[in-house]
Design an enzyme around this catalytic site. Structure first.
Site, PDB file in Angstrom:
ATOM      1  N   ASP A   9      -8.347  -0.078  -6.349  1.00 44.16           N
ATOM      2  CA  ASP A   9      -9.252   0.883  -5.711  1.00 44.16           C
ATOM      3  C   ASP A   9      -8.611   2.257  -5.600  1.00 44.16           C
ATOM      4  O   ASP A   9      -7.390   2.386  -5.581  1.00 44.16           O
ATOM      5  CB  ASP A   9      -9.629   0.394  -4.303  1.00 44.16           C
ATOM      6  CG  ASP A   9      -8.408   0.161  -3.432  1.00 44.16           C
ATOM      7  OD1 ASP A   9      -7.388  -0.345  -3.960  1.00 44.16           O
ATOM      8  OD2 ASP A   9      -8.451   0.495  -2.232  1.00 44.16           O
ATOM      9  N   GLU A  10      -9.448   3.243  -5.534  1.00 45.19           N
ATOM     10  CA  GLU A  10      -9.081   4.605  -5.151  1.00 45.19           C
ATOM     11  C   GLU A  10      -7.867   5.125  -5.920  1.00 45.19           C
ATOM     12  O   GLU A  10      -7.011   5.801  -5.357  1.00 45.19           O
ATOM     13  CB  GLU A  10      -8.814   4.660  -3.632  1.00 45.19           C
ATOM     14  CG  GLU A  10     -10.045   4.266  -2.831  1.00 45.19           C
ATOM     15  CD  GLU A  10      -9.809   4.269  -1.326  1.00 45.19           C
ATOM     16  OE1 GLU A  10     -10.691   4.769  -0.607  1.00 45.19           O
ATOM     17  OE2 GLU A  10      -8.782   3.767  -0.856  1.00 45.19           O
ATOM     18  N   GLU A  15      -5.165   0.843   9.628  1.00 47.41           N
ATOM     19  CA  GLU A  15      -4.613   2.180   9.903  1.00 47.41           C
ATOM     20  C   GLU A  15      -4.612   2.483  11.395  1.00 47.41           C
ATOM     21  O   GLU A  15      -3.637   2.978  11.942  1.00 47.41           O
ATOM     22  CB  GLU A  15      -5.448   3.268   9.205  1.00 47.41           C
ATOM     23  CG  GLU A  15      -5.240   3.395   7.720  1.00 47.41           C
ATOM     24  CD  GLU A  15      -6.245   2.561   6.940  1.00 47.41           C
ATOM     25  OE1 GLU A  15      -6.735   1.536   7.470  1.00 47.41           O
ATOM     26  OE2 GLU A  15      -6.541   2.935   5.788  1.00 47.41           O
ATOM     27  N   HIS A  66      -2.436   3.341  -4.598  1.00 47.19           N
ATOM     28  CA  HIS A  66      -1.961   2.802  -3.315  1.00 47.19           C
ATOM     29  C   HIS A  66      -0.555   2.233  -3.495  1.00 47.19           C
ATOM     30  O   HIS A  66      -0.241   1.145  -3.009  1.00 47.19           O
ATOM     31  CB  HIS A  66      -2.928   1.737  -2.779  1.00 47.19           C
ATOM     32  CG  HIS A  66      -4.189   2.325  -2.209  1.00 47.19           C
ATOM     33  ND1 HIS A  66      -4.210   3.044  -1.035  1.00 47.19           N
ATOM     34  CD2 HIS A  66      -5.468   2.331  -2.669  1.00 47.19           C
ATOM     35  CE1 HIS A  66      -5.455   3.453  -0.783  1.00 47.19           C
ATOM     36  NE2 HIS A  66      -6.237   3.039  -1.757  1.00 47.19           N
ATOM     37  N   TRP A 125     -16.831  -3.458  -2.570  1.00 48.94           N
ATOM     38  CA  TRP A 125     -16.650  -2.817  -1.249  1.00 48.94           C
ATOM     39  C   TRP A 125     -17.509  -1.578  -1.095  1.00 48.94           C
ATOM     40  O   TRP A 125     -17.903  -1.238   0.007  1.00 48.94           O
ATOM     41  CB  TRP A 125     -15.175  -2.514  -1.001  1.00 48.94           C
ATOM     42  CG  TRP A 125     -14.570  -1.359  -1.746  1.00 48.94           C
ATOM     43  CD1 TRP A 125     -14.092  -1.377  -3.014  1.00 48.94           C
ATOM     44  CD2 TRP A 125     -14.343  -0.032  -1.240  1.00 48.94           C
ATOM     45  NE1 TRP A 125     -13.580  -0.147  -3.349  1.00 48.94           N
ATOM     46  CE2 TRP A 125     -13.719   0.699  -2.271  1.00 48.94           C
ATOM     47  CE3 TRP A 125     -14.594   0.608  -0.032  1.00 48.94           C
ATOM     48  CZ2 TRP A 125     -13.349   2.035  -2.140  1.00 48.94           C
ATOM     49  CZ3 TRP A 125     -14.233   1.943   0.101  1.00 48.94           C
ATOM     50  CH2 TRP A 125     -13.615   2.642  -0.935  1.00 48.94           C
ATOM     51  N   ASP A 157       0.856  -1.191   0.000  1.00 48.26           N
ATOM     52  CA  ASP A 157       0.000   0.000   0.000  1.00 48.26           C
ATOM     53  C   ASP A 157       0.890   1.239   0.000  1.00 48.26           C
ATOM     54  O   ASP A 157       2.105   1.133  -0.158  1.00 48.26           O
ATOM     55  CB  ASP A 157      -0.958  -0.018   1.204  1.00 48.26           C
ATOM     56  CG  ASP A 157      -2.288   0.656   0.869  1.00 48.26           C
ATOM     57  OD1 ASP A 157      -2.265   1.841   0.476  1.00 48.26           O
ATOM     58  OD2 ASP A 157      -3.345   0.008   0.967  1.00 48.26           O
TER      59      ASP A 157
HETATM   60  C1  ACM Z   1     -10.999   0.062  -0.017  1.00 48.01           C
HETATM   61  O1  ACM Z   1     -11.560   0.136   1.084  1.00 48.01           O
HETATM   62  N1  ACM Z   1     -10.330   1.078  -0.502  1.00 48.01           N
HETATM   63  C2  ACM Z   1     -11.082  -1.132  -0.803  1.00 48.01           C
END
Ligand code: ACM
Length: 718
Positions: A338-339, A482, A275, A405, A201
Site C-alpha cells: 500500500d501507499e 499510530e 512503508h 481497504w 512499517d
Molecule cells: C492502509 O491503510 N494503508 C492499508
C-alpha cells in the site's frame, strides 16, 4: 450497563441461547428443558488427541470462568456412557458438517458437540462456554460457581466466511507478547480465526530476523516526535530516550503455537516496497539514499522511502521471507504494497535504467513486477501472497489475494478477475477511528465509527456473480496504532467492534440484526470482564452533557473535515496528556448556540502538538491567518471565521510550555445578534500546531452587566 443482568435474566426463560452467543449461530432450536453444568460431571471425547485437546481447553476455560471444575476428560470410543449420568461429549468425526461447522445438542442429561474438523469442534466448545458463562451471569448470585443451568437446545452452525480477521499494528506502538496472547484468547472467544500481524512499517521493524540483526537493533527503536520526547534524555546514553521493542523468534514461535491452539492463523505482514523506512534506516543500501542511516523516523503518514529494485535487495527480501515462513506456518504471507509513493523510483536514474532493462513501462508496472516476483518466490515455497488493494494497479500477480481497504472496489476487481479478496475497508473497518463523541474517548482518528456502523458494514459486494462472490473469502477489522499508545486503549478501540466483525464474518447477512447483536454484547459484559476484556462502553453509556458554558474540543464543531484526529498532546512524557479533536489541515472550531447578549468573560485553554504527519504536498494547503505577535494568537470571531474579531488572545504565555495553558481571560462585549463563535489560530509555523483544548464563557455578574451595545460589532480584547 446496569441492566445487563436483568436483560439476561428476563430472557433466561425463553431465549437464553439467543442472547448468549456471539457471533449469532445459524440455526438454534430451544427444546424447553435444562441441563445443569455442575462440578465433577463427566467429560468424554471421541476423535483422538485433537478432540481431547479441545475438551481440555474447554475444561480450563470453564474452571477459570465461571469457576466450574468438570471431571478430567476421558477418551472413549464407546457409543455412549451410562444413561442418566450428566456428561459433556466432544466428538470429532467425519460427517456432514461444513468446514469449521459444528453441532451442539443439549438434552437434560447430555451435551454433545460434534464436528468434522477440529476448528469446528473448537467453535462448538466456545458456543457451549458462552452459554454457560452468560447463564452464570443471570443465575442467582452465589450459586454461579456451584452449578449453572443452560437451556436444552440444538444448534447447527457454520461460518459464512473462512477469513474472520483482526489486524493489529504492532509497529507504530508496540504491544507486549502477553497482550498479543490475550488478544488471541479474546479472538477465539468470538470465533475470529486470523490475526493479521502488522510487523514492519516506516516507524519500526518488530520481527527478529537472525540474518539481519540490525533490522531490530536499529529498526525497532525511535525517538518519538515532538519536543517532550526530545527533552526526555536517557541518562545511560545522554541522548533522547528511545521508544520501541521487538518480538524475538522464540517469542514468535510461542505466540504462533498459542494461536494455533486456539484455531487462529497468524498472517504476518512484511511491508514492501513502501512503508519501509525502518528497514532502510538499518540497511540503507536497500533503498535510494535518502533515509538518515541509523535513525528510524517518527512521523505518521506516508513516507516516500521505497526499497530499490537491485538484485541484492531481492536477495534480502527473500532471505527475510525464508525466516518469516519458518516462523509462520500458515498459507498466507502479507507483503503490504500500500501507499508506495513512486517519487523515488521516478527520479532515480538507476531505477529508470532497470525499468528499461526489464521492459517495464511505468512505476506502477514496476511495483507489479516487484510484487509478482515476490509472489513467485512465495509460491515456490507453497505460500500465497496477500497484498493491500494497490497491488492491483501494477497488474495483479497470479494467485494473489487482495485485501481491499480503499472501500470494496479492490475486492470487486479482484473477484471479477478470479482472485480472492478480504474486505477490510476504510473507514468502517478501521478501528483507529473513534467510536463515540465523548471527550473521554481515547485518541484516534476523529471520524466516528460506532459499533452500529461496523455491524452495518455490507459484506455483499454489489456487481458480482455467484461465482465471483465465492472469491470474497472474508472480512477483517484493522487496528492501526499510530494514535493508540497503550494496550488498554487497543482493547477499547478493538472491543466490542471486533465482535461486530466476528458476526459479519460468521453470520449470514439475512440473519443479522443490530438490536439483537447489541443486546447480546450487553449480556456478554460479565464474561468480558471475567476474561479481562476492557471493552469500550461508548455504545452503552451516554456521557452527561457538558455544562452549558463549557466546551472541550470534542464538544465544539470543527470548521472543516479534512484530516480530523482526536489527538493526544505530546507532553508530559509520563502521566495524563490533553486530547484535542482537531482538523490538522485547518485547526479551527465553532461554538454554536452561545448567548452573548450581556457579554461574557472568555477563558481558553490551549495546547500544542508536534506536526509529525507526512502528508506530502498537502502540507502547503494548511494556511494560518497572519499573526500580530511573534507567538501568534487565538482569534475569536463572531458567527463565522470571516466574522468580526471579538477577541485576540496572544499565545506567548503558552509558547514554551508542553502542557495545556490557560490563557489570560478576556471580556467579550455584549453581542445582540451573535449566536456562534469561531476559534482559530494565527501563526507563522504549523509545527508545533496549536489546538484549542477547552473554552468557557462566564456570564457577567449583575454588577458588571452593561446594556448591549448594538452599534459595536467589535469586542474587547484585553
Ligand atoms: C492502509 O491503510 N494503508 C492499508
Amino acid at each position: 450497563m446496569a441492566n445487563v443482568a436483568n436483560l439476561a435474566g428476563r430472557r433466561a426463560h425463553w431465549a437464553l441461547a439467543l442472547v448468549a452467543i456471539i457471533p449469532a449461530p445459524r440455526d438454534v432450536v430451544e427444546t424447553g428443558g435444562q441441563f445443569t453444568v455442575a462440578p465433577g460431571i463427566a467429560l468424554t471425547t471421541r476423535g483422538g488427541d485433537a478432540a481431547q485437546q479441545v475438551a481440555v481447553q474447554f475444561a480450563e476455560r470453564l474452571a477459570r470462568h465461571p469457576g466450574i471444575r468438570l471431571a478430567p476428560p476421558v477418551v472413549s470410543n464407546a457409543p455412549s456412557a451410562a444413561a442418566g449420568a450428566s456428561r459433556v461429549v466432544f466428538e470429532l468425526q467425519p460427517g456432514d458438517q461444513k468446514s469449521e461447522g459444528y453441532r451442539l445438542v443439549v438434552t437434560p442429561d447430555v451435551v454433545t458437540v460434534t464436528a468434522a474438523d477440529v476448528a469446528g469442534l473448537r467453535h462448538g466448545a466456545v458456543t457451549l462456554w458462552q452459554l454457560v458463562a452468560t447463564s452464570a451471569a443471570s443465575a442467582t448470585p452465589g450459586a454461579a460457581t456451584r452449578a449453572v443451568r443452560i437451556p436444552t437446545l440444538r444448534i447447527e452452525d457454520a461460518p459464512q466466511f473462512g477469513w474472520r480477521g483482526l489486524m493489529l499494528d504492532s509497529t507504530r506502538h508496540y504491544q507486549s507478547p502477553a497482550f498479543i496472547e490475550r488478544t488471541l484468547d479474546w479472538m477465539a472467544l468470538h470465533k475470529l480465526n486470523v490475526l493479521h500481524w502488522h510487523l514492519t512499517d516506516d516507524q519500526a521493524w518488530r520481527l527478529e530476523i537472525k540474518r539481519y540483526p540490525k533490522l531490530t537493533e536499529i529498526g525497532a527503536w525511535r525517538v518519538p516526535a515532538g519536543r517532550a520526547a526530545e527533552r526526555d534524555i536517557d541518562p545511560t546514553t545522554g541522548k533522547p530516550r528511545l521508544y520501541g521493542g521487538y518480538y524475538s523468534q522464540e517469542t514468535v514461535r510461542r505466540i504462533v503455537r498459542y494461536a494455533a491452539e486456539r484455531g487462529i492463523t497468524i498472517v504476518p505482514e512484511i511491508e514492501m516496497p513502501g512503508h519501509a523506512s525502518a528497514a532502510l534506516a538499518a540497511y540503507p543500501e536497500l533503498g535510494l539514499g535518502v533515509v538518515t542511516p541509523g535513525r528510524v523516523p517518527a512521523d505518521w503518514g506516508v513516507y516516500a522511502n521505497l526499497f530499490n529494485v537491485e538484485e541484492p535487495t531481492f536477495g534480502f527480501l527473500e532471505n527475510v521471507l525464508r525466516e518469516v515462513m519458518a516462523l509462520f506456518p500458515g498459507t498466507y504471507i502479507h507483503v503490504g504494497g500500500d501507499e508506495a509513493v513512486k517519487d523515488q523510483w521516478r527520479t532515480s536514474p538507476r531505477v529508470q535504467q532497470r525499468m528499461r532493462e526489464l521492459g517495464v513501462r511505468d512505476e506502477a508496472a514496476l511495483q507489479g513486477w516487484f510484487v509478482a516476483r515476490i509472489g513467485r518466490f512465495l509460491d515456490q515455497h507453497g505460500r500465497r501472497l496477500v497484498g493491500w488493494d494497490e497491488i492491483l494497479e501494477g497488474g495483479i500477480p497470479a494467485d494473489a489475494t487482495i485485501m481491499s481497504w480503499r472501500g470494496v472496489d479492490g475486492a470487486r476487481t479482484a473477484a471479477q478477475s478470479g482472485h480472492d479478496a478480504v474486505l477490510a475497508a476504510w473507514p468502517t473497518l478501521y478501528f483507529d477511528n473513534r467510536q463515540g463523541a465523548a471527550n473521554t474517548e481515547p485518541p484516534g482518528r476523529g471520524r466516528l465509527v460506532t459499533l452500529r456502523d461496523v455491524y452495518g458494514f455490507d459484506t455483499r459486494v454489489a456487481g458480482l456473480t455467484e461465482e465471483q462472490l465465492r472469491h470474497l473469502i472474508g472480512v477483517q477489522g484493522n487496528v492501526w496504532a499510530e494514535h493508540i499508545r497503550t494496550e488498554e486503549r487497543v482493547e477499547w478501540m478493538t472491543w466490542p467492534r471486533a465482535a461486530a466483525v466476528a458476526e459479519l464474518g460468521w453470520t449470514p447477512a439475512t440473519q443479522r440484526n443490530y438490536d439483537d447483536f447489541r443486546a447480546r454484547v450487553m449480556a456478554a459484559q460479565p464474561w468480558y470482564r471475567a476474561v479481562g476484556i476492557r471493552a469500550a462502553t461508548s455504545e452503552f453509556e451516554t456521557p452527561p452533557p457538558p455544562p452549558a458554558n463549557v466546551r472541550r474540543s470534542q464538544e465544539l464543531e470543527l470548521c472543516s473535515d479534512k484530516l480530523v484526529l482526536n489527538l493526544e498532546d505530546d507532553g508530559p512524557v509520563a502521566g495524563p496528556r490533553a486530547r484535542f479533536l482537531v482538523d490538522i489541515m485547518n485547526p479551527c472550531w465553532t461554538w454554536s448556540d452561545v448567548d452573548l447578549e450581556r457579554g461574557a468573560t472568555l477563558v481558553a485553554d490551549v495546547g500544542q502538538f508536534p506536526f509529525n504527519f507526512q502528508i506530502g504536498k498537502d502540507r502547503d494547503a494548511i494556511v494560518l491567518a497572519t499573526p500580530a505577535t511573534a507567538s501568534g494568537e487565538l482569534e475569536v470571531r463572531a458567527t463565522t471565521c470571516d466574522g468580526a474579531l471579538l477577541a485576540s488572545l496572544p499565545l506567548a504565555p503558552a509558547q514554551d510550555r508542553d502542557a495545556v495553558t490557560r490563557l489570560p481571560a478576556v471580556q467579550l462585549a455584549p453581542q445582540a445578534t451573535t449566536r456562534a463563535l469561531c476559534f482559530r489560530f494565527t501563526g507563522r509555523t504549523i509545527d508545533p500546531m496549536w489546538a484549542l483544548d477547552r473554552v468557557e464563557l462566564q456570564a457577567p455578574t449583575s454588577a458588571d452587566t452593561a446594556p448591549p451595545n448594538s452599534s459595536s460589532r467589535t469586542g474587547v480584547a484585553r
